[in-house]
Design an enzyme around this catalytic site. Sequence first.
Site, short mmCIF file in Angstrom:
data_model
loop_
_atom_site.label_atom_id
_atom_site.label_comp_id
_atom_site.label_asym_id
_atom_site.label_seq_id
_atom_site.Cartn_x
_atom_site.Cartn_y
_atom_site.Cartn_z
N HIS A 1 33.29 44.98 43.73
CA HIS A 1 34.24 46.06 43.99
C HIS A 1 35.34 46.06 42.96
O HIS A 1 35.72 45.01 42.45
CB HIS A 1 34.86 45.93 45.39
CG HIS A 1 35.43 44.59 45.69
ND1 HIS A 1 34.63 43.50 46.02
CD2 HIS A 1 36.70 44.13 45.69
CE1 HIS A 1 35.41 42.45 46.23
NE2 HIS A 1 36.67 42.79 46.02
N HIS B 1 39.33 47.26 42.50
CA HIS B 1 40.56 47.66 43.18
C HIS B 1 41.25 48.73 42.34
O HIS B 1 41.38 48.57 41.13
CB HIS B 1 41.53 46.48 43.27
CG HIS B 1 41.04 45.31 44.07
ND1 HIS B 1 41.45 45.08 45.36
CD2 HIS B 1 40.20 44.29 43.76
CE1 HIS B 1 40.89 43.97 45.81
NE2 HIS B 1 40.12 43.47 44.86
P1 5GP Z 1 38.70 40.62 46.81
O1 5GP Z 1 39.67 39.62 47.38
O2 5GP Z 1 37.30 40.20 47.09
O3 5GP Z 1 38.94 40.96 45.37
O4 5GP Z 1 38.96 41.97 47.56
C1 5GP Z 1 38.54 42.23 48.86
C2 5GP Z 1 39.45 43.30 49.37
O5 5GP Z 1 38.89 43.79 50.57
C3 5GP Z 1 40.88 42.81 49.71
O6 5GP Z 1 41.82 43.57 48.99
C4 5GP Z 1 40.97 43.02 51.22
O7 5GP Z 1 42.25 43.45 51.59
C5 5GP Z 1 39.92 44.05 51.47
N1 5GP Z 1 39.30 43.96 52.79
C6 5GP Z 1 38.93 42.84 53.46
N2 5GP Z 1 38.32 43.15 54.63
C7 5GP Z 1 38.33 44.50 54.69
C8 5GP Z 1 37.82 45.41 55.68
O8 5GP Z 1 37.27 45.04 56.71
N3 5GP Z 1 38.00 46.74 55.42
C9 5GP Z 1 38.62 47.18 54.27
N4 5GP Z 1 38.73 48.51 54.13
N5 5GP Z 1 39.09 46.33 53.33
C10 5GP Z 1 38.95 45.01 53.53
#
Ligand code: 5GP
Length: 144
Positions: A107, A109
Amino acid sequence: MSLHGTYEDDNIFAKIIKGEIPCVKVYEDDVALAFMDLFPQSEGHTLVIPKQAKARNLLEMPGNLLGSYMQRVQKVAKAVEAALKPDGIVVTQFNGAPAGQTVFHLHFHIIPRAEGESLKGHGTSGQADPAELEALAAKIRAEF
Ligand code: 5GP
């Protein structure tokens, strides 16, 4: 979770793609799905995930699918810009837990920034009000 490993079909974003858990959607086509981050680092924090590959991170994304996916990342970033008129936008992506990754489906951001406003921490911000997320998503959706 290290940089390399097995893609797990029951990760949160895979479940969102399958419609098994809800999200506040801003854009979807056959290539990508974009939705509001539930724990936003700023108002309008949006995530863009690929739908055609089981890639845990950027390094695992098949090269032939990368171009169309990145077009969607740019498309969503432009819609966020048009809708929310931020002063700047961070487009970022983490690979592996030591780099800050917490969900193991690729993903990007898209994080709007306002002049002089500090960013909430990655993985430390509180859960957003669903009604506020829906209002922001409606503004972004209107720009496609
Ligand atoms: P990472 O930490 O892997 O770069 O980003 C994961 C993102 O997913 C984080 O910014 C977190 O806030 C978001 N996130 C985690 N769980 C959920 C969820 O259940 N729904 C949504 N919409 N975002 C989520």
